[in-house]
Design a protein around this motif. Structure first.
Motif, short mmCIF file in Angstrom:
data_model
loop_
_atom_site.label_atom_id
_atom_site.label_comp_id
_atom_site.label_asym_id
_atom_site.label_seq_id
_atom_site.Cartn_x
_atom_site.Cartn_y
_atom_site.Cartn_z
N LEU A 54 1.21 3.52 3.33
CA LEU A 54 1.58 2.86 4.57
C LEU A 54 3.11 2.81 4.66
CD1 LEU A 54 0.16 1.44 6.94
CD2 LEU A 54 0.38 -0.68 5.67
N LEU B 180 -5.17 -3.49 8.91
CA LEU B 180 -5.90 -2.23 8.83
C LEU B 180 -7.40 -2.47 8.74
CD1 LEU B 180 -3.71 -0.44 6.14
CD2 LEU B 180 -3.51 -0.27 8.62
N GLY C 63 3.66 -2.47 3.89
CA GLY C 63 4.11 -1.09 3.75
C GLY C 63 4.60 -0.81 2.35
N ARG D 103 0.73 -4.91 8.32
CA ARG D 103 -0.15 -4.30 9.30
C ARG D 103 -1.58 -4.73 9.02
NH1 ARG D 103 3.66 -0.71 8.14
NH2 ARG D 103 4.99 0.02 9.80
N GLN E 18 -2.18 -5.66 5.12
CA GLN E 18 -1.54 -4.89 4.04
C GLN E 18 -0.05 -4.75 4.36
OE1 GLN E 18 -3.64 -2.85 1.47
NE2 GLN E 18 -4.80 -4.66 2.01
N ARG F 201 0.85 -1.19 0.00
CA ARG F 201 0.00 0.00 0.00
C ARG F 201 0.88 1.24 0.00
NH1 ARG F 201 -5.51 0.42 1.53
NH2 ARG F 201 -5.94 2.52 2.26
#
Length: 132
Positions: free
Chosen positions: A67, A75, A98, A73, A96, A64
């Motif tokens: 991010l 979300l 980073g 993470r 998702q 993403r």
């Protein structure tokens, strides 16, 4: 060393090409973020500039752009990238990644942002002929 499958989109023609990035080509992508412009020379595309647009890791989790970092993470998403609601007001927790390209990535999505002298179709036609 890591290996990536780079899916390169050509905005002029609307076609996509697959590049197997190993060694120095893969090293050119490590640590870069989504939205970063990279030189196309390590991929055999002299004079071209390539913009990283996304990617996914070995488990299929998408990266993403908004991010930070390279970790995963969980979300809570209501709509948009990575989740599309089926009913009005639906929200769901989705994993998702980073925006930093790491060794866990398998696929990196990119598009051509600056064109070189040699046409794109000619570059990939010669690569297919060499593979056969």
């Amino acid at each position: 060393m890591v290996d990536f499958k780079v899916v390169l989109s050509d905005p002029k023609s609307g076609l996509s090409y697959k590049i197997d990035a190993t060694g120095a080509a893969a090293g050119a992508l490590l640590g870069k973020k989504i939205g970063t412009e990279v030189d196309g020379a390590p991929f055999g595309m002299n004079g071209y500039k390539i913009t990283i647009t996304g990617g996914s890791d070995k488990t299929g989790i998408p990266a993403r752009a908004d991010l930070p970092g390279n970790g995963k993470r969980h979300l809570l998403l209501s709509d948009g990238f990575g989740f599309h609601a089926t009913h009005n007001g639906e929200r769901r927790r989705k994993t998702q990644r980073g925006n930093e390209i790491a060794a866990d990535f398998v696929q990196v999505n990119a598009k051509i942002s600056t064109y070189g002298e040699k046409p794109v179709a000619e570059i990939f036609a010669s690569a297919e002929a060499a593979a056969e």
